[in-house]
Design an enzyme around this catalytic site. Structure first.
Site, PDB file in Angstrom:
ATOM      1  N   CYS A 156       0.835  -1.208   0.000  1.00  7.89           N
ATOM      2  CA  CYS A 156       0.000   0.000   0.000  1.00  7.89           C
ATOM      3  C   CYS A 156       0.865   1.251   0.000  1.00  7.89           C
ATOM      4  CB  CYS A 156      -0.924  -0.011   1.213  1.00  7.89           C
ATOM      5  SG  CYS A 156      -1.994   1.439   1.327  1.00  7.89           S
ATOM      6  N   GLY A 157       1.899   1.269   0.835  1.00  4.96           N
ATOM      7  CA  GLY A 157       2.770   2.433   0.893  1.00  4.96           C
ATOM      8  C   GLY A 157       3.478   2.685  -0.417  1.00  4.96           C
TER       9      GLY A 157
END
Length: 459
Positions: free
Chosen positions: A384-385
């Site tokens: 996600c990051g």
């Protein structure tokens, strides 16, 4: 130690990472070597428009030239501007991130003043007169820098400063030998005309200012709007009334692009920090901390003009649905190869907001730069990051400031009887190729409300 994450990476440094030129650590080291010298002559230091150019140059350049922004010619003079930056020009330079100690002799230079011999290979001047602003080589003969002329409209030196920092940044980034050797600028009164440097544009003295404004979004462009509005000559007895709308807090990366943000503000709400700044300037404020959408309805007592600095498409699609009489929106490029571009829209126009703003494609892993994939493999970022960081916009404060000066000048031109532009498209690497078709909207019956400008000092 660099804190690497979607909310911490410097948005201008991100250009080097997204283009594949450098790792994050290498990119920060490269920017740490960028230095700039700003020089101002004595005559312009005592002029309000000269001081506008100076503090804008320092404020913008300090967010890009991390090795130091040095000011030469700064004497102990009173600050003539209404911005809350201190009592003297030295106070203002320090507040904006500049230095007044001995400047390096080999750094690129930007001059405020008359023509002079070049001292280094990159040596340009900012020039402004009336509603015209731009840049020329340091030794270029012009008529816009005459210290005996009337003060320029305040946004002309802002525009010139934005162009100058963009040109200096292009010099240190691209090492192109032609950068800084040609004039580049525009008239904010006649943006469609290309002979900004050689012909007068028939612009009026600035005598009328907006009474009320609604600012939507208080990040990169929204803070540049406030900077520009803060320079306009409002009478203390008739201050600008503002509605400030945003839902976000200032993050660690915000100061890299937002001209009024500082590290001390990180974690604070944008609405409240910007309201504090505006009230110190002498404006009146109200804040709204909810998402702007089509559910809003503008009341008869609300500002009828909105300045939009949103970077989300659903919010932009609502701009012509809530009851504003006029909306001026500034959008910026967001990729490493187009972040110097800007587009200003006015609504109503030939197209509706729904027609202008289509859905943006989501970032997929195929288009994630290799550096972010490396950080994911090393365990620095999760999936996600990685995709969130890849999807964050590249930006530079000098682009947003230029866009804000152009956008607010649309409203000022309308208030002075000039026509609106349908849109203005501009790339700061090719200013002479801007496009500014006129608006065909019938605005004859629209009265946005106005106050008279201060009769002394700035025109």
């Amino acid at each position: 130690m660099i804190n690497i994450g979607p909310e911490t990476l410097d948005r201008t440094i991100k250009q080097l990472v997204d283009s594949g030129e450098a790792s994050i650590e290498e990119a920060y080291a490269i920017f740490a070597g960028y230095r700039l010298v700003i020089e101002i002559d004595a005559e312009h230091l005592e002029r309000e428009d000269g001081q506008i150019a100076l503090v804008t140059l320092v404020s913008l350049a300090s967010r890009v030239f991390h090795g130091g922004v040095y000011v030469e010619g700064c004497e102990a003079k009173p600050l003539l501007l209404p911005l809350p930056l201190g009592a003297t020009i030295g106070d203002a330079i320090a507040a904006c991130g500049g230095r007044t100690d001995e400047a390096p002799t080999d750094a690129p230079r930007i001059r405020i003043g008359s023509a002079c011999a070049r001292r280094v290979p990159f040596h340009i001047r900012v020039v402004f007169d009336g509603w015209r602003g731009g840049i020329v080589p340091a030794d270029f003969a012009d008529t816009l820098s005459d210290a005996a002329r009337p003060p320029a409209m305040p946004l002309a030196p802002v525009l010139a400063a934005s162009f100058a920092v963009a040109e200096a940044f292009e010099h240190v980034r691209a090492k192109n030998p032609t950068v800084g050797h040609f004039p580049a600028g525009m008239s904010l009164w006649t943006p469609h005309e290309r002979n900004w440097l050689t012909a007068t544009d028939g612009s009026p003295v600035l005598s009328i200012l907006p009474e009320k404004l609604w600012l939507i979004g208080l990040g990169h462009v929204g803070q540049a709007y406030l900077w520009c509005l803060g320079l306009l000559p409002y009478e203390p007895s008739a201050p600008l009334q503002l509605v400030l709308q945003d839902t976000d807090a200032i993050g660690p990366s915000t100061p890299s692009t937002s001209i009024l943000s500082s590290p001390s503000m990180v974690g604070h709400r944008k609405t409240r920090e910007m309201a504090t700044w505006a009230e110190r300037r002498g404006f009146r404020t109200a804040i709204i901390e909810r998402l702007f959408d089509a559910g809003f309805r503008v009341a008869s007592t609300d500002p009828s003009v909105a300045l939009c600095g949103l970077d989300n498409i659903p919010g932009r699609r609502a701009l012509d649905k809530v009851g504003f009489g006029l909306v001026i929106e500034a959008g910026l490029g967001s990729r490493h190869d187009d972040f110097r571009s800007l587009r200003v829209h006015t609504l109503p126009g030939r197209r509706t907001a729904d027609e202008i703003w289509k859905d943006a494609p989501a970032t997929d892993e195929e288009h994630v730069p290799d550096e972010y994939k490396r950080l994911k493999a090393a365990g620095v970022l999760d999936q996600c990051g990685m995709t969130t960081l890849a999807g964050k916009a590249v930006g530079a404060a000098f682009v947003g400031c230029g866009a804000a000066a152009i956008a607010i000048s649309e409203l000022l031109r309308f208030l002075h009887g000039g026509g609106l532009s349908e849109s203005i498209d501009l790339d700061l690497r090719a200013v002479d190729h801007l496009s500014a078709p006129p608006s065909t909207a019938d605005m004859a019956a629209f009265n946005p409300g106005f106050v008279f400008a201060r009769s002394s000092g700035l025109p």
